[in-house]
Structure formats: structure tokens, C-alpha cells
Design a protein around this motif. Structure first.
Motif, PDB file in Angstrom:
ATOM      1  N   HIS A 160      51.010  12.889 -27.185  1.00  0.00           N
ATOM      2  CA  HIS A 160      50.513  12.750 -27.748  1.00  0.00           C
ATOM      3  C   HIS A 160      51.008  13.190 -29.247  1.00  0.00           C
ATOM      4  O   HIS A 160      51.889  14.482 -29.330  1.00  0.00           O
ATOM      5  CB  HIS A 160      49.859  14.256 -27.000  1.00  0.00           C
ATOM      6  CG  HIS A 160      48.460  15.389 -28.703  1.00  0.00           C
ATOM      7  ND1 HIS A 160      47.207  14.231 -28.756  1.00  0.00           N
ATOM      8  CD2 HIS A 160      48.281  16.548 -28.471  1.00  0.00           C
ATOM      9  CE1 HIS A 160      46.594  15.523 -29.417  1.00  0.00           C
ATOM     10  NE2 HIS A 160      48.003  16.517 -29.805  1.00  0.00           N
ATOM     11  N   ASP A 161      50.579  12.998 -29.919  1.00  0.00           N
ATOM     12  CA  ASP A 161      50.816  12.784 -31.017  1.00  0.00           C
ATOM     13  C   ASP A 161      52.611  12.564 -31.904  1.00  0.00           C
ATOM     14  O   ASP A 161      53.445  11.927 -30.890  1.00  0.00           O
ATOM     15  CB  ASP A 161      50.608  14.242 -32.315  1.00  0.00           C
ATOM     16  CG  ASP A 161      49.489  14.802 -32.404  1.00  0.00           C
ATOM     17  OD1 ASP A 161      48.984  13.976 -32.802  1.00  0.00           O
ATOM     18  OD2 ASP A 161      48.676  15.710 -32.057  1.00  0.00           O
ATOM     19  N   ASN A 162      53.565  13.917 -31.683  1.00  0.00           N
ATOM     20  CA  ASN A 162      54.541  13.474 -31.616  1.00  0.00           C
ATOM     21  C   ASN A 162      55.274  14.378 -30.458  1.00  0.00           C
ATOM     22  O   ASN A 162      57.220  14.028 -30.186  1.00  0.00           O
ATOM     23  CB  ASN A 162      55.288  14.179 -33.078  1.00  0.00           C
ATOM     24  CG  ASN A 162      55.859  15.665 -32.781  1.00  0.00           C
ATOM     25  OD1 ASN A 162      54.882  16.847 -32.245  1.00  0.00           O
ATOM     26  ND2 ASN A 162      56.825  16.481 -32.984  1.00  0.00           N
ATOM     27  N   ARG A 164      56.393  13.705 -26.836  1.00  0.00           N
ATOM     28  CA  ARG A 164      56.265  12.608 -25.724  1.00  0.00           C
ATOM     29  C   ARG A 164      57.444  13.476 -24.494  1.00  0.00           C
ATOM     30  O   ARG A 164      58.372  13.256 -24.436  1.00  0.00           O
ATOM     31  CB  ARG A 164      57.113  10.907 -26.272  1.00  0.00           C
ATOM     32  CG  ARG A 164      55.855  10.339 -27.716  1.00  0.00           C
ATOM     33  CD  ARG A 164      56.709   9.015 -28.026  1.00  0.00           C
ATOM     34  NE  ARG A 164      56.882   8.627 -29.353  1.00  0.00           N
ATOM     35  CZ  ARG A 164      56.947   9.041 -30.395  1.00  0.00           C
ATOM     36  NH1 ARG A 164      58.352  10.428 -30.238  1.00  0.00           N
ATOM     37  NH2 ARG A 164      56.136   8.997 -31.684  1.00  0.00           N
ATOM     38  N   ARG A 258      58.173  19.936 -30.006  1.00  0.00           N
ATOM     39  CA  ARG A 258      57.219  19.093 -30.713  1.00  0.00           C
ATOM     40  C   ARG A 258      57.253  19.672 -32.084  1.00  0.00           C
ATOM     41  O   ARG A 258      57.082  19.292 -33.266  1.00  0.00           O
ATOM     42  CB  ARG A 258      56.290  20.985 -30.771  1.00  0.00           C
ATOM     43  CG  ARG A 258      55.612  20.317 -29.448  1.00  0.00           C
ATOM     44  CD  ARG A 258      53.690  19.203 -29.600  1.00  0.00           C
ATOM     45  NE  ARG A 258      52.746  20.472 -30.518  1.00  0.00           N
ATOM     46  CZ  ARG A 258      51.306  19.541 -31.303  1.00  0.00           C
ATOM     47  NH1 ARG A 258      51.347  18.119 -31.497  1.00  0.00           N
ATOM     48  NH2 ARG A 258      51.032  20.547 -31.621  1.00  0.00           N
ATOM     49  N   GLY A 281      46.678  18.275 -26.352  1.00  0.00           N
ATOM     50  CA  GLY A 281      45.932  17.664 -26.385  1.00  0.00           C
ATOM     51  C   GLY A 281      44.420  17.605 -25.686  1.00  0.00           C
ATOM     52  O   GLY A 281      43.833  17.070 -26.407  1.00  0.00           O
ATOM     53  N   SER A 295      42.269  14.723 -25.751  1.00  0.00           N
ATOM     54  CA  SER A 295      43.313  13.300 -26.168  1.00  0.00           C
ATOM     55  C   SER A 295      44.619  13.403 -25.118  1.00  0.00           C
ATOM     56  O   SER A 295      44.642  14.344 -24.757  1.00  0.00           O
ATOM     57  CB  SER A 295      43.481  14.097 -27.880  1.00  0.00           C
ATOM     58  OG  SER A 295      44.365  14.810 -28.387  1.00  0.00           O
ATOM     59  N   GLY A 296      45.414  12.032 -25.885  1.00  0.00           N
ATOM     60  CA  GLY A 296      46.433  12.168 -25.170  1.00  0.00           C
ATOM     61  C   GLY A 296      46.606  10.730 -24.311  1.00  0.00           C
ATOM     62  O   GLY A 296      45.716  10.382 -24.378  1.00  0.00           O
ATOM     63  N   SER A 328      41.014   9.796 -26.868  1.00  0.00           N
ATOM     64  CA  SER A 328      41.706   9.013 -25.685  1.00  0.00           C
ATOM     65  C   SER A 328      42.182   7.956 -25.209  1.00  0.00           C
ATOM     66  O   SER A 328      43.151   6.789 -25.158  1.00  0.00           O
ATOM     67  CB  SER A 328      41.777   9.967 -25.025  1.00  0.00           C
ATOM     68  OG  SER A 328      42.872   9.751 -23.557  1.00  0.00           O
ATOM     69  N   ASN A 331      43.745   5.714 -28.731  1.00  0.00           N
ATOM     70  CA  ASN A 331      45.379   6.140 -28.410  1.00  0.00           C
ATOM     71  C   ASN A 331      45.420   5.884 -27.725  1.00  0.00           C
ATOM     72  O   ASN A 331      46.222   4.769 -28.064  1.00  0.00           O
ATOM     73  CB  ASN A 331      45.013   7.882 -28.465  1.00  0.00           C
ATOM     74  CG  ASN A 331      44.865   8.700 -29.692  1.00  0.00           C
ATOM     75  OD1 ASN A 331      45.216   8.323 -31.201  1.00  0.00           O
ATOM     76  ND2 ASN A 331      44.805   9.629 -29.488  1.00  0.00           N
ATOM     77  N   TYR A 335      48.576   2.361 -29.061  1.00  0.00           N
ATOM     78  CA  TYR A 335      50.155   2.378 -28.540  1.00  0.00           C
ATOM     79  C   TYR A 335      49.747   1.190 -27.715  1.00  0.00           C
ATOM     80  O   TYR A 335      51.232   0.557 -27.617  1.00  0.00           O
ATOM     81  CB  TYR A 335      50.128   3.297 -27.129  1.00  0.00           C
ATOM     82  CG  TYR A 335      50.807   4.787 -27.546  1.00  0.00           C
ATOM     83  CD1 TYR A 335      52.059   4.731 -27.635  1.00  0.00           C
ATOM     84  CD2 TYR A 335      50.370   5.743 -28.409  1.00  0.00           C
ATOM     85  CE1 TYR A 335      52.892   5.650 -27.983  1.00  0.00           C
ATOM     86  CE2 TYR A 335      50.667   7.106 -28.566  1.00  0.00           C
ATOM     87  CZ  TYR A 335      51.667   6.801 -28.622  1.00  0.00           C
ATOM     88  OH  TYR A 335      53.163   8.042 -28.864  1.00  0.00           O
TER      89      TYR A 335
END
Length: 346
Positions: A160-162, A164, A258, A281, A295-296, A328, A331, A335
């Protein structure tokens, strides 16, 4: 058009939200600027989803092979498996029919990827109870992919964003998860995490490795797993030139990640990694009584094919209402595109 990455997207459990969010995601023409998507599922269920989400202007184009796809905005290509009897489908209900369909969509998308007909795969959620009722005894997507690709060394990555996160273990009891924290497995996951970051274009990945125990064991006071297993694995990774740090106390590691200290985190078990990802997320709006964001992305690393997935379940309580966010899934598609492009270059 043929040069674009072709992404196969499973419809997920037909009784869940998968068909609805797939329609929402693929109704956006911008997706077609980045890839050529094809849905693996049932055309009749996708047709019903158009009405549920109010996208009757979009057309469903059933195909029986990838070569028949149009890959055109406003037209959703569906590799029609013709499994579901739409008259018997009940939204939000566990059923053998839906479980069997969801499993067979996954098996088909794996076959298409292994045959080179598609470049990457994206999965919508399935219901574990339903697929097991249908006679397919797997604990989740990850295990299905491992079985049908013949993969022995793999792990789950959430993003999720930065932030992992990869996992030493996932779908096992907490008691068994502790027993699986062994040097060899921890090293293996660190190596997989490093490769994943390199594939995503991160030149010198910084990997934060979680401890298992509170305060990472406090030098053996709260457990010896860090001393006996995790630290030796980190040292072995460093000997390979991998930038690995830890064991970092789990209660501060994710905040550090984060903040940019690490590009990826190695978690020791399922909930240690999943909870922080979903805290950032998944955003619930109590005033509106709904989720503002779900999200994620869930990615299986170590496979011979690309697999990204939504990081949520079938949401049976919301199925058929057309209210769930597609973020999600969008996203996950992004990816899958990035990883597929990396594989194409190799």
C-alpha cells in the motif's frame, strides 16, 4: 495494441463483489491506455454486474480464446467459462456452484499465463469455504498458484503506497507460525523480498526484518527465536550483499517503513504483516456508514508467472449493492503491469 501487456483478471466468487468492482475498474478508459485486460469468468454474471453498478452503456464481449479479445474501452472482454447458472446465483451466499466457478477461473488464468497467452494475472477475491465445499482443498490463492505452477519457494507480499510487507508464513495457526521461524525460511523470504524490489525498479532495496517476540526478544529475555534463527538469517543475507536490517521490534518497524527507512518489511507471520497494511489501507467512514477506501495489493512472489490481487475478501455483506470501491483492484492491475513489464525485459 498487441505490444501492450495483456492482463488476465479473474472475476472472483460470482456471489461476491468481484464482478461489480471489475466492471467499475474496466469502465475507466485509462486502464486500456496501460494494458489490454481480459476477464476470466462468466459473461452472464458480468452482464448482471453492469446493471448493479449502473454501467449499462458498457458492453460485455464473450470470448473463448484470448485472440478474440477486442481490448477496446467501453467493451469488457470476458473469457466465458459458462459455469454459473445466473438463475441459481444468490449474492452474498456461500455455494458449491460459486466456489467451483471461482476456483476454475483461477486455474484457467494460471494456464493462460503459463502458455504465454497473457503476460500477467490479477485475482479478485474467492471464498475459501466455498471452494472447499466444491472439493478444491486449498487455503487460498497463494497455495493454488503454488500447486499449479509447481512452485516450492514462494511468499505473499502486501503493498500500500510505500509500505510493502512479505511473510515468513501466512495461512497457518499462530502456534505453527512460531515454529516456522527458521533461519532457512527467513533467509529465503529476505532473498525473495530483495528480488521483488529490484523487479519494481528499486536499485538498492533496504529490507527491514521484524522480530517475532515483543521487543525482538530483548536479548533472549522474551524468547530466543531472534538469536537462534532470525539474526543468523539476516547475517547470511548481508553476506550475499543484501541490505537487511534487524530484527527490528515489530511495534516500531512498520512506522519506520512508512517513513522511508525501509523499502520492504519481512514479517514473521500473517497478522503481524496484514494488520498494519489494512490499518493504513482500509478507511471506514462512520458518518457515512461505509468504507471510503479499501486499498492495498496482494502479490505472490517466487512464481514463474505474475500474480497480483485485491487485498480484501468477497464482501458478501455488500454484494449485489454496487457500492464497493474498485481501488484495490485498480492498484493490483497497476502492480501486475509493472511486474509483467519487468519480466518481459528479462
Amino acid at each position: 495494441m498487441a505490444e501492450k501487456i495483456i492482463i488476465g483478471i479473474t472475476m472472483g466468487d460470482p456471489a461476491g463483489i468481484g464482478p461489480e468492482i471489475t466492471v467499475k475498474a474496466l469502465s475507466n478508459p485509462a486502464i486500456y491506455d496501460r494494458c489490454s485486460p481480459v476477464v476470466i469468468g462468466d459473461a452472464c454474471v458480468m452482464e448482471a454486474a453492469l446493471t448493479i453498478v449502473g454501467k449499462e452503456n458498457v458492453k460485455i464481449h464473450p470470448v473463448s480464446n484470448v485472440d478474440q479479445c477486442l481490448f477496446t474501452p467501453g467493451i469488457i472482454d470476458v473469457y466465458d467459462m459458462k459455469i454459473v447458472d445466473i438463475n441459481k446465483l444468490e449474492y452474498g451466499k456461500v455455494s458449491v456452484m460459486a466456489g467451483d466457478a471461482a476456483f476454475l477461473y483461477v486455474k484457467k488464468v494460471i494456464e493462460l499465463a503459463l502458455a504465454g497467452e497473457i503476460d500477467g494475472t490479477v485475482t479478485n477475491a474467492l471464498n475459501k469455504e466455498a471452494i472447499n465445499l466444491a472439493g478444491h482443498h486449498f487455503s487460498g490463492h497463494t497455495e493454488i498458484y503454488a500447486e499449479y505452477t509447481g512452485t516450492k519457494k514462494y511468499t505473499m507480499m502486501l503493498a500500500h503506497d510505500n509500505l510493502r510487507v512479505v511473510h515468513v508464513s501466512t495461512h497457518v495457526s499462530l502456534r505453527e507460525a512460531c515454529d516456522r521461524v527458521k533461519k532457512g525460511r527467513v533467509l529465503e523470504v529476505i532473498e525473495i523480498a530483495n528480488k521483488a524490489c529490484l523487479d519494481l525498479g528499486i536499485e538498492k532495496p533496504k529490507i527491514g526484518v521484524a522480530g517475532l517476540n515483543p521487543h525482538s526478544g530483548e536479548n533472549g529475555l522474551f524468547g530466543r527465536e531472534e538469536i537462534d534463527e532470525i539474526i543468523p538469517a539476516i547475517n547470511a543475507a548481508k553476506a550475499e550483499g543484501i541490505i537487511a536490517d534487524g530484527p527490528v521490534p515489530p511495534d516500531t518497524l512498520f512506522s519506520k517503513a512508512r517513513g522511508g527507512w525501509y523499502d520492504i518489511v519481512v514479517a514473521m507471520y500473517h497478522d503481524q504483516g496484514h494488520i498494519p497494511l489494512k490499518v493504513v489501507g482500509f478507511i471506514y467512514n462512520p458518518m457515512a456508514g461505509k468504507w471510503d477506501a479499501v486499498s492495498g495489493v496482494n502479490i505472490t512472489l517466487g512464481l514463474p508467472i505474475v500474480r497480483a490481487s485485491v487485498d480484501h475478501g468477497t464482501a458478501f455483506d455488500q454484494a449485489g449493492l454496487g457500492i464497493t470501491s474498485e481501488l484495490s483492484l485498480v492498484n493490483a492491475i497497476d502492480y501486475a503491469i509493472r511486474l509483467s513489464k519487468s519480466e518481459r525485459i528479462k
